[in-house]
Design a protein around this motif. Structure first.
Motif, PDB file in Angstrom:
ATOM      1  N   GLY A 130      40.930  50.266  39.192  1.00 27.25           N
ATOM      2  CA  GLY A 130      40.268  49.526  38.126  1.00 27.25           C
ATOM      3  C   GLY A 130      40.645  48.061  38.129  1.00 27.25           C
ATOM      4  O   GLY A 130      39.791  47.177  37.912  1.00 27.25           O
ATOM      5  N   THR A 131      41.911  47.781  38.404  1.00 30.31           N
ATOM      6  CA  THR A 131      42.390  46.394  38.409  1.00 30.31           C
ATOM      7  C   THR A 131      41.691  45.571  39.477  1.00 30.31           C
ATOM      8  O   THR A 131      41.188  44.472  39.214  1.00 30.31           O
ATOM      9  CB  THR A 131      43.913  46.358  38.640  1.00 30.31           C
ATOM     10  N   ILE A 132      41.624  46.100  40.700  1.00 32.88           N
ATOM     11  CA  ILE A 132      41.028  45.310  41.783  1.00 32.88           C
ATOM     12  C   ILE A 132      39.511  45.215  41.637  1.00 32.88           C
ATOM     13  O   ILE A 132      38.922  44.163  41.901  1.00 32.88           O
ATOM     14  CB  ILE A 132      41.424  45.868  43.169  1.00 32.88           C
ATOM     15  N   VAL A 133      38.871  46.284  41.194  1.00 33.55           N
ATOM     16  CA  VAL A 133      37.411  46.235  41.042  1.00 33.55           C
ATOM     17  C   VAL A 133      37.030  45.255  39.930  1.00 33.55           C
ATOM     18  O   VAL A 133      36.069  44.486  40.065  1.00 33.55           O
ATOM     19  CB  VAL A 133      36.848  47.641  40.779  1.00 33.55           C
ATOM     20  N   LYS A 134      37.788  45.252  38.856  1.00 37.65           N
ATOM     21  CA  LYS A 134      37.534  44.278  37.785  1.00 37.65           C
ATOM     22  C   LYS A 134      37.658  42.853  38.324  1.00 37.65           C
ATOM     23  O   LYS A 134      36.821  41.987  38.031  1.00 37.65           O
ATOM     24  CB  LYS A 134      38.518  44.497  36.640  1.00 37.65           C
ATOM     25  N   LYS A 135      38.684  42.605  39.123  1.00 38.46           N
ATOM     26  CA  LYS A 135      38.866  41.275  39.714  1.00 38.46           C
ATOM     27  C   LYS A 135      37.693  40.915  40.628  1.00 38.46           C
ATOM     28  O   LYS A 135      37.157  39.795  40.578  1.00 38.46           O
ATOM     29  CB  LYS A 135      40.176  41.240  40.528  1.00 38.46           C
ATOM     30  N   LEU A 136      37.277  41.877  41.462  1.00 36.69           N
ATOM     31  CA  LEU A 136      36.172  41.613  42.392  1.00 36.69           C
ATOM     32  C   LEU A 136      34.867  41.343  41.649  1.00 36.69           C
ATOM     33  O   LEU A 136      34.094  40.461  42.040  1.00 36.69           O
ATOM     34  CB  LEU A 136      36.005  42.797  43.352  1.00 36.69           C
TER      35      LEU A 136
END
Length: 285
Positions: A130-136
């Motif tokens: 969730g953290t990386i997808v939100k950033k992307l």
């Protein structure tokens, strides 16, 4: 095809594209691309003016540091493959570009979706996802984003993430791509020994048998069948098999005409952990 490693340059370029009224399709990956990834790119090309592929091996979603270190990294080959399917832009940041020093995964309330199946064996994994997808999503601001159904639990969690964060992106799930012998395509397949690669199609063979059995059996009977099959296999070790409802990923107690169910599996081929799933619900219609 443009290749960017910096967040600010990527954001600036995408903003220019969106100011021209162009739609953006994003395919997030961790590299080591195969035909399944390329199929996502092709589908995104049909729906969007511009297609972006991100390549980033995300450290916060790995529970095992050795698995992170061994994850295949084949950037040069990946870029050639993306060029062949007319990808427009590739975002390949470093870890330092995506995370501040000592930054941890953000904690999300996924309404229990992260506690089932994979969540029982990979603590905090989905918070990392969730953290990386939100950033992307924040960097690329896509119109549509494409995820394979092999990671069906992840797909449901990404949809919940968008609901939580209210990011204006449409999430599109794409059909599992398989090798000729049925093995679900995965970047991890390249790490399989010859012996384990020959054994791995047994996973999908068992899923297809479970699908047939669902016509006349209960979910618990199907689960026992799969467990027994793996207990008799000398080369693969079953971690779990679960019949679960698609919407909330809860264990199914019965097959229903009104509730869609899938069979979810994780198994070890030597040190390599493989996952797969299959739709069961249409058999109860």
């Amino acid at each position: 095809m443009k290749v960017f490693t910096a967040r600010d340059l990527t954001q600036s370029h995408i903003l220019d594209l969106k100011n021209k009224g162009l739609s953006i399709g994003l395919v997030p990956t961790m590299g080591a691309l195969h035909q399944g990834h390329l199929a996502l790119v092709k589908q995104a090309k049909q729906h969007n003016d511009i297609v972006i592929v991100s390549i980033f091996v995300n450290p916060t979603q790995f529970n095992n540091s050795s698995d992170l270190e061994k994850y295949p990294r084949t950037l040069e080959d990946d870029l050639k493959k993306l060029q062949s399917v007319n990808c427009d832009l590739v975002f390949t940041p470093t870890t330092e570009e995506m995370y501040d020093a000592n930054e941890k995964a953000e904690i999300f309330d996924f309404d229990g979706l992260d506690k089932e199946m994979e969540g029982k064996f990979r603590d905090n994994h989905f918070n990392g996802v969730g953290t990386i997808v939100k950033k992307l999503f924040n960097i690329t601001t896509p119109t549509n984003a494409y995820f394979g159904e092999k990671d069906f639990q992840q797909l449901q969690i990404i949809k919940k993430l968008v609901e939580i964060t209210q990011q204006p992106v449409n999430i599109i799930g794409c059909t599992i791509h398989r090798e000729a012998d049925g093995l679900a395509m995965s970047s991890r397949n390249t790490r399989l020994s010859k012996e384990h690669r020959e054994s791995a199609p047994f996973i999908y063979e068992t899923l297809t048998q479970a699908k047939k059995l669902a016509n006349t059996s209960t979910p618990s009977e199907v689960e026992k069948y799969v467990s027994d099959k793996f207990n008799n296999h000398h080369n693969l070790v079953l971690e779990y098999f679960s019949v679960a409802n698609e919407n909330d990923l809860k264990t199914a107690t019965s097959f229903s005409n009104t509730q869609k169910q899938r069979g979810f599996i994780a198994a070890f081929a030597g040190e390599i952990r493989l996952i797969d799933n299959i739709a069961l619900y249409e058999l109860s219609n």
